[in-house]
Scaffold this motif. Structure first.
Motif, PDB file in Angstrom:
ATOM      1  N   ILE A 157      18.493  12.989   3.018  1.00  0.00           N
ATOM      2  CA  ILE A 157      17.764  14.098   3.617  1.00  0.00           C
ATOM      3  C   ILE A 157      16.709  13.597   4.592  1.00  0.00           C
ATOM      4  O   ILE A 157      16.646  14.024   5.744  1.00  0.00           O
ATOM      5  CB  ILE A 157      17.097  14.976   2.530  1.00  0.00           C
ATOM      6  CG1 ILE A 157      18.138  15.384   1.459  1.00  0.00           C
ATOM      7  CG2 ILE A 157      16.428  16.187   3.153  1.00  0.00           C
ATOM      8  CD1 ILE A 157      19.299  16.162   2.002  1.00  0.00           C
ATOM      9  N   ARG A 158      15.865  12.683   4.134  1.00  0.00           N
ATOM     10  CA  ARG A 158      14.832  12.107   4.991  1.00  0.00           C
ATOM     11  C   ARG A 158      14.237  10.884   4.296  1.00  0.00           C
ATOM     12  O   ARG A 158      14.498  10.634   3.120  1.00  0.00           O
ATOM     13  CB  ARG A 158      13.734  13.119   5.308  1.00  0.00           C
ATOM     14  CG  ARG A 158      12.861  13.527   4.133  1.00  0.00           C
ATOM     15  CD  ARG A 158      11.811  14.564   4.542  1.00  0.00           C
ATOM     16  NE  ARG A 158      10.981  14.953   3.412  1.00  0.00           N
ATOM     17  CZ  ARG A 158      11.289  15.897   2.528  1.00  0.00           C
ATOM     18  NH1 ARG A 158      12.428  16.570   2.656  1.00  0.00           N
ATOM     19  NH2 ARG A 158      10.466  16.190   1.533  1.00  0.00           N
ATOM     20  N   LEU A 159      13.418  10.159   5.036  1.00  0.00           N
ATOM     21  CA  LEU A 159      12.674   9.021   4.530  1.00  0.00           C
ATOM     22  C   LEU A 159      11.194   9.350   4.669  1.00  0.00           C
ATOM     23  O   LEU A 159      10.794  10.050   5.606  1.00  0.00           O
ATOM     24  CB  LEU A 159      12.979   7.751   5.318  1.00  0.00           C
ATOM     25  CG  LEU A 159      14.298   7.022   5.102  1.00  0.00           C
ATOM     26  CD1 LEU A 159      15.503   7.920   5.380  1.00  0.00           C
ATOM     27  CD2 LEU A 159      14.365   5.793   6.008  1.00  0.00           C
ATOM     28  N   GLU A 160      10.402   8.824   3.755  1.00  0.00           N
ATOM     29  CA  GLU A 160       8.961   8.990   3.858  1.00  0.00           C
ATOM     30  C   GLU A 160       8.269   7.680   3.509  1.00  0.00           C
ATOM     31  O   GLU A 160       8.653   7.003   2.556  1.00  0.00           O
ATOM     32  CB  GLU A 160       8.451  10.095   2.927  1.00  0.00           C
ATOM     33  CG  GLU A 160       8.937  11.483   3.323  1.00  0.00           C
ATOM     34  CD  GLU A 160       8.377  12.592   2.446  1.00  0.00           C
ATOM     35  OE1 GLU A 160       7.584  12.284   1.527  1.00  0.00           O
ATOM     36  OE2 GLU A 160       8.727  13.762   2.669  1.00  0.00           O
ATOM     37  N   LYS A 186       0.859  -1.180   0.000  1.00  0.00           N
ATOM     38  CA  LYS A 186       0.000   0.000   0.000  1.00  0.00           C
ATOM     39  C   LYS A 186       0.898   1.234   0.000  1.00  0.00           C
ATOM     40  O   LYS A 186       1.517   1.557   1.002  1.00  0.00           O
ATOM     41  CB  LYS A 186      -0.922   0.018   1.218  1.00  0.00           C
ATOM     42  CG  LYS A 186      -1.943  -1.103   1.230  1.00  0.00           C
ATOM     43  CD  LYS A 186      -2.855  -0.984   2.438  1.00  0.00           C
ATOM     44  CE  LYS A 186      -3.899  -2.095   2.437  1.00  0.00           C
ATOM     45  NZ  LYS A 186      -4.806  -2.005   3.625  1.00  0.00           N
ATOM     46  N   GLY A 187       0.999   1.887  -1.135  1.00  0.00           N
ATOM     47  CA  GLY A 187       1.789   3.097  -1.208  1.00  0.00           C
ATOM     48  C   GLY A 187       3.239   2.874  -1.584  1.00  0.00           C
ATOM     49  O   GLY A 187       3.585   1.911  -2.284  1.00  0.00           O
ATOM     50  N   PHE A 188       4.112   3.755  -1.061  1.00  0.00           N
ATOM     51  CA  PHE A 188       5.520   3.760  -1.455  1.00  0.00           C
ATOM     52  C   PHE A 188       6.400   4.123  -0.262  1.00  0.00           C
ATOM     53  O   PHE A 188       5.977   4.832   0.651  1.00  0.00           O
ATOM     54  CB  PHE A 188       5.770   4.804  -2.565  1.00  0.00           C
ATOM     55  CG  PHE A 188       4.934   4.595  -3.797  1.00  0.00           C
ATOM     56  CD1 PHE A 188       5.393   3.814  -4.842  1.00  0.00           C
ATOM     57  CD2 PHE A 188       3.686   5.181  -3.910  1.00  0.00           C
ATOM     58  CE1 PHE A 188       4.627   3.619  -5.975  1.00  0.00           C
ATOM     59  CE2 PHE A 188       2.913   4.998  -5.044  1.00  0.00           C
ATOM     60  CZ  PHE A 188       3.380   4.210  -6.079  1.00  0.00           C
ATOM     61  N   ASN A 189       7.633   3.632  -0.302  1.00  0.00           N
ATOM     62  CA  ASN A 189       8.695   4.133   0.561  1.00  0.00           C
ATOM     63  C   ASN A 189       9.593   5.039  -0.263  1.00  0.00           C
ATOM     64  O   ASN A 189      10.008   4.665  -1.373  1.00  0.00           O
ATOM     65  CB  ASN A 189       9.530   2.991   1.147  1.00  0.00           C
ATOM     66  CG  ASN A 189       8.792   2.215   2.216  1.00  0.00           C
ATOM     67  OD1 ASN A 189       7.755   2.650   2.732  1.00  0.00           O
ATOM     68  ND2 ASN A 189       9.311   1.056   2.574  1.00  0.00           N
ATOM     69  N   TYR A 190       9.885   6.217   0.256  1.00  0.00           N
ATOM     70  CA  TYR A 190      10.765   7.158  -0.424  1.00  0.00           C
ATOM     71  C   TYR A 190      12.019   7.392   0.415  1.00  0.00           C
ATOM     72  O   TYR A 190      11.933   7.663   1.618  1.00  0.00           O
ATOM     73  CB  TYR A 190      10.073   8.513  -0.629  1.00  0.00           C
ATOM     74  CG  TYR A 190       8.908   8.494  -1.585  1.00  0.00           C
ATOM     75  CD1 TYR A 190       9.096   8.517  -2.966  1.00  0.00           C
ATOM     76  CD2 TYR A 190       7.597   8.477  -1.114  1.00  0.00           C
ATOM     77  CE1 TYR A 190       8.028   8.507  -3.843  1.00  0.00           C
ATOM     78  CE2 TYR A 190       6.515   8.469  -1.979  1.00  0.00           C
ATOM     79  CZ  TYR A 190       6.733   8.484  -3.341  1.00  0.00           C
ATOM     80  OH  TYR A 190       5.666   8.479  -4.203  1.00  0.00           O
ATOM     81  N   TYR A 191      13.183   7.291  -0.253  1.00  0.00           N
ATOM     82  CA  TYR A 191      14.455   7.702   0.343  1.00  0.00           C
ATOM     83  C   TYR A 191      14.888   8.952  -0.415  1.00  0.00           C
ATOM     84  O   TYR A 191      15.178   8.888  -1.612  1.00  0.00           O
ATOM     85  CB  TYR A 191      15.500   6.596   0.232  1.00  0.00           C
ATOM     86  CG  TYR A 191      15.155   5.376   1.056  1.00  0.00           C
ATOM     87  CD1 TYR A 191      15.698   5.198   2.324  1.00  0.00           C
ATOM     88  CD2 TYR A 191      14.287   4.411   0.570  1.00  0.00           C
ATOM     89  CE1 TYR A 191      15.383   4.078   3.086  1.00  0.00           C
ATOM     90  CE2 TYR A 191      13.953   3.289   1.329  1.00  0.00           C
ATOM     91  CZ  TYR A 191      14.506   3.129   2.585  1.00  0.00           C
ATOM     92  OH  TYR A 191      14.193   2.028   3.346  1.00  0.00           O
ATOM     93  N   ILE A 192      14.927  10.066   0.257  1.00  0.00           N
ATOM     94  CA  ILE A 192      15.122  11.367  -0.391  1.00  0.00           C
ATOM     95  C   ILE A 192      16.540  11.845  -0.135  1.00  0.00           C
ATOM     96  O   ILE A 192      16.978  11.963   1.018  1.00  0.00           O
ATOM     97  CB  ILE A 192      14.095  12.379   0.135  1.00  0.00           C
ATOM     98  CG1 ILE A 192      12.674  11.839  -0.084  1.00  0.00           C
ATOM     99  CG2 ILE A 192      14.260  13.735  -0.555  1.00  0.00           C
ATOM    100  CD1 ILE A 192      11.597  12.604   0.647  1.00  0.00           C
ATOM    101  N   THR A 193      17.271  12.104  -1.219  1.00  0.00           N
ATOM    102  CA  THR A 193      18.665  12.530  -1.122  1.00  0.00           C
ATOM    103  C   THR A 193      18.863  13.850  -1.864  1.00  0.00           C
ATOM    104  O   THR A 193      17.965  14.326  -2.558  1.00  0.00           O
ATOM    105  CB  THR A 193      19.618  11.484  -1.721  1.00  0.00           C
ATOM    106  OG1 THR A 193      19.533  11.526  -3.159  1.00  0.00           O
ATOM    107  CG2 THR A 193      19.288  10.078  -1.235  1.00  0.00           C
TER     108      THR A 193
END
Length: 211
Positions: A161-164, A146-153
């Motif tokens: 930078i952060r994870l969402e 359900k949805g997505f994992n984001y690793y933001i660089t």
């Protein structure tokens, strides 16, 4: 130390995040490998605010001989709040959890929160890169059930930078992982955007006594 953890938990606003501005592009998701935390033998002072309760104590994360990771959260007197096992291929075991937290939604939320932090291999499959056209950020995107994992660089994938953890429309969890030292994270802040469920961790030391 308490105020440091609190500051980690309030760095995010409660506003919904839209992903409409992201555009898929080519890029190597394996650049994230260098950010994978070394939780082979780690100890964190931890605060958890969940279901109207405040818990604090020590969180031990340890790599087991079968390559699974064991996570035990207890107070300073040794009373356990929960004891979880995370298998590399995606298996999850609840060895123990206190009655007040023994709710399916709470357990599922804790599992998903820590899986994204630990960068579990099974949850990082079929990844691809999206670019933020309004800034220099890269969004390394991993579809979930359900949805997505984001690793933001940053644009060069030099800084995480952060994870969402997100639905298709907005972020439901935002995570900061700060100050890598010898492969270990110094501080972790996990903030849920749609209800009061926050976790703050501050590294104490390796179990063998080294810093």
């Amino acid at each position: 130390m308490r105020y440091l953890l609190i500051s980690l938990l309030i760095v995010f606003s409660a506003c919904s995040s839209s992903y409409k501005h992201l555009q898929r592009t080519t890029g190597d998701v394996h650049c994230l490998d260098k950010f994978k935390p070394d939780f082979s033998n780690a100890l964190y002072y931890t605060q958890v605010n969940v279901i109207g309760k405040h818990l604090s104590g020590l969180l031990l994360i340890k790599l087991m001989p079968d390559s699974s990771e064991r996570m035990v959260f207890s107070n300073e007197a040794g009373f356990k709040f929960f004891d979880f096992g995370f298998a590399a291929e995606g298996g999850f075991t609840v060895y123990y959890i206190i009655d007040a937290m023994n709710k399916k939604a709470v357990i599922t939320t804790l599992r998903k929160d820590f899986e994204i932090v630990m960068m579990q291999p099974y949850s990082m499959q079929n990844g691809f890169l999206k670019k933020d056209i309004d800034s220099a950020y890269n969004y390394y995107t991993f579809p979930q059930e359900k949805g997505f994992n984001y690793y933001i660089t940053d644009a060069g994938c030099n800084n995480l930078i952060r994870l969402e953890r997100a639905s298709k429309r907005k972020a439901v969890v935002k995570i900061r992982m700060l100050d890598y030292k010898n492969g270990l994270l110094d501080s972790i802040g996990i903030t849920h955007t749609n209800f009061n469920f926050n976790i703050g961790l501050k590294r104490l030391e390796k179990i063998d006594g080294s810093n």
